[in-house]
Design a protein around this motif. Structure first.
Motif, PDB file in Angstrom:
ATOM      1  N   LYS A  35       3.463  25.957  33.507  1.00 17.76           N
ATOM      2  CA  LYS A  35       4.571  26.932  32.691  1.00 17.76           C
ATOM      3  C   LYS A  35       4.021  28.127  32.748  1.00 17.76           C
ATOM      4  N   ALA A  36       2.840  27.637  32.520  1.00 17.97           N
ATOM      5  CA  ALA A  36       1.978  29.680  32.491  1.00 17.97           C
ATOM      6  C   ALA A  36       1.678  30.493  33.714  1.00 17.97           C
ATOM      7  N   GLY A  61       5.153  24.253  23.928  1.00 14.68           N
ATOM      8  CA  GLY A  61       5.395  25.098  22.894  1.00 14.68           C
ATOM      9  C   GLY A  61       5.753  24.938  21.433  1.00 14.68           C
ATOM     10  N   SER A  62       7.141  24.420  21.007  1.00 15.70           N
ATOM     11  CA  SER A  62       7.780  24.037  19.713  1.00 15.70           C
ATOM     12  C   SER A  62       6.884  23.007  19.332  1.00 15.70           C
ATOM     13  N   GLY A  63       7.440  22.987  17.686  1.00 10.13           N
ATOM     14  CA  GLY A  63       6.681  22.195  16.798  1.00 10.13           C
ATOM     15  C   GLY A  63       6.989  20.329  17.579  1.00 10.13           C
ATOM     16  N   ASP A  64       8.657  20.367  17.748  1.00 11.36           N
ATOM     17  CA  ASP A  64       8.958  19.181  17.463  1.00 11.36           C
ATOM     18  C   ASP A  64       8.025  18.707  19.501  1.00 11.36           C
ATOM     19  N   ALA A  65       7.516  19.365  20.089  1.00 12.51           N
ATOM     20  CA  ALA A  65       6.754  19.121  21.397  1.00 12.51           C
ATOM     21  C   ALA A  65       5.180  18.390  20.669  1.00 12.51           C
ATOM     22  N   GLU A 111      -4.665  25.894  23.661  1.00 14.55           N
ATOM     23  CA  GLU A 111      -4.291  26.695  25.439  1.00 14.55           C
ATOM     24  C   GLU A 111      -3.393  27.496  25.660  1.00 14.55           C
ATOM     25  N   TYR A 112      -2.131  26.749  25.162  1.00 17.38           N
ATOM     26  CA  TYR A 112      -0.560  26.797  25.251  1.00 17.38           C
ATOM     27  C   TYR A 112      -0.366  28.942  24.471  1.00 17.38           C
ATOM     28  N   GLY A 113      -1.386  29.207  23.533  1.00 15.84           N
ATOM     29  CA  GLY A 113      -1.629  30.614  23.367  1.00 15.84           C
ATOM     30  C   GLY A 113      -2.332  31.042  23.587  1.00 15.84           C
ATOM     31  N   LEU A 114      -3.101  30.743  24.446  1.00  9.51           N
ATOM     32  CA  LEU A 114      -4.436  31.814  25.211  1.00  9.51           C
ATOM     33  C   LEU A 114      -4.680  32.057  26.834  1.00  9.51           C
ATOM     34  N   LEU A 117      -1.177  37.377  21.932  1.00  4.61           N
ATOM     35  CA  LEU A 117      -1.892  36.811  20.993  1.00  4.61           C
ATOM     36  C   LEU A 117      -0.550  35.999  20.539  1.00  4.61           C
ATOM     37  N   GLY A 118       0.707  37.001  20.469  1.00  2.00           N
ATOM     38  CA  GLY A 118       1.576  36.990  19.475  1.00  2.00           C
ATOM     39  C   GLY A 118       1.874  35.754  19.426  1.00  2.00           C
TER      40      GLY A 118
END
Length: 292
Positions: free
Chosen positions: A60-61, A81-85, A157-160, A165-166
């Motif tokens: 995805k990135a 990404g989401s909390g449900d994931a 990983e998703y954030g980086l 870094l938002g």
């Protein structure tokens, strides 16, 4: 004969509190489980989901750089990404963990009753509560190793891999959700496994009891909910109660399905189960007579 010739020497260090004995008990239990090939087989099954999600986040990135719509597609299907994931990922990991817990309970707690290991532990300068805490800590560490730690790796990983870094600033609640849901799952399963294994130490009866709790009771819950059209019957399913509290940790309760009301009852049921497990485990351990 002089005592120096025997090899004895005076203790020069400081005596540590008795609670520090919990960590050696937990460490020994974890090492015991890690030596079993069946543990690595179940861990490999759990890592399949982790590797799939890890790869999807990386793909995805790479695609988002050229096609923004692809990123929205991945978010829409609740893969990344989401909390449900993260909730779905940890819930699936917990399903594999249930298979591991039946094995771990037999090795960590049941074997102590079958082979006399509990008598050895309690003959030392520790109380039954220290033994219980050490075994629960060992089982909880195994649960966290499969559920919470992989989820934290995916979150990092998703954030980086995002543009900035938002993501960490905007989705800090997800981090607390992973820690909260992971800790809750680890504690409840650890107490439940330790309590059941102390009363049912043999492997086959333990697996049958574990299957009854997490297979037959959920089926009964679904049938009663369907027949009576009452959503509260879902509360007799402990695994569903944990999922509802997990949604609360991720701030993703769905009021349309009355999950907010069910979470209120689940918040009482899960601690009550933990207290009953503690009482059952303590009574079973205190019943063992040792000579010091």
């Amino acid at each position: 004969m002089a005592i120096e010739l025997v090899g004895y020497r005076a203790w020069q260090g400081n005596c540590r509190p008795a609670w520090t004995a919990c960590w050696p008990i937990a460490r020994t239990g974890i090492v015991l489980v890690l030596r079993r090939k069946s543990f690595w087989l179940l861990l490999g099954l759990a890592l399949l989901s982790f590797l799939f999600t890890f790869s999807v986040i990386y793909i995805k990135a790479q695609l988002v750089v050229q096609h923004r719509e692809m990123g929205r597609f991945f978010d829409a299907v609740r893969v990344t990404g989401s909390g449900d994931a993260y909730l779905d990922f940890m819930f699936f990991q917990g399903t594999v963990t249930m298979l591991l817990m039946a094995f771990a309970g037999s090795q960590l707690v049941g074997a102590d009753y079958r082979q006399g290991g509990l008598t050895f532990y309690l003959s030392k300068r520790i109380a039954p509560r220290h033994y219980c805490a050490g075994k629960v800590l060992a089982i909880a560490s195994l649960v966290a190793m499969i559920t919470m730690i992989p989820a934290l790796v995916l979150y990092a990983e998703y954030g980086l891999l995002t543009d900035s870094l938002g993501y960490f600033r905007e989705n800090y609640r997800i981090l607390f959700g992973i820690l909260g849901y992971g800790s809750l799952m680890a504690l409840v399963l650890a107490l439940l496994v330790a309590a059941i294994a102390s009363w049912v130490p043999r492997t086959v009866p333990l697996v049958m009891t574990w299957t009854c709790i997490f297979v037959l009771i959920p089926l009964l819950s679904e049938n009663l909910q369907y027949v009576t059209d009452n959503p509260r019957w879902v509360l007799i399913n402990l695994w569903r109660d944990l999922r509802i509290l997990g949604r609360w940790c991720f701030d993703s309760l769905r009021p349309v399905e009355e999950e907010s009301h069910l979470a209120y009852w689940a918040a009482y049921i899960v601690p009550a189960v933990c207290v009953l497990c503690l009482i059952a485990l303590a009574r079973r351990v205190r019943a063992v007579e040792v000579v010091r």
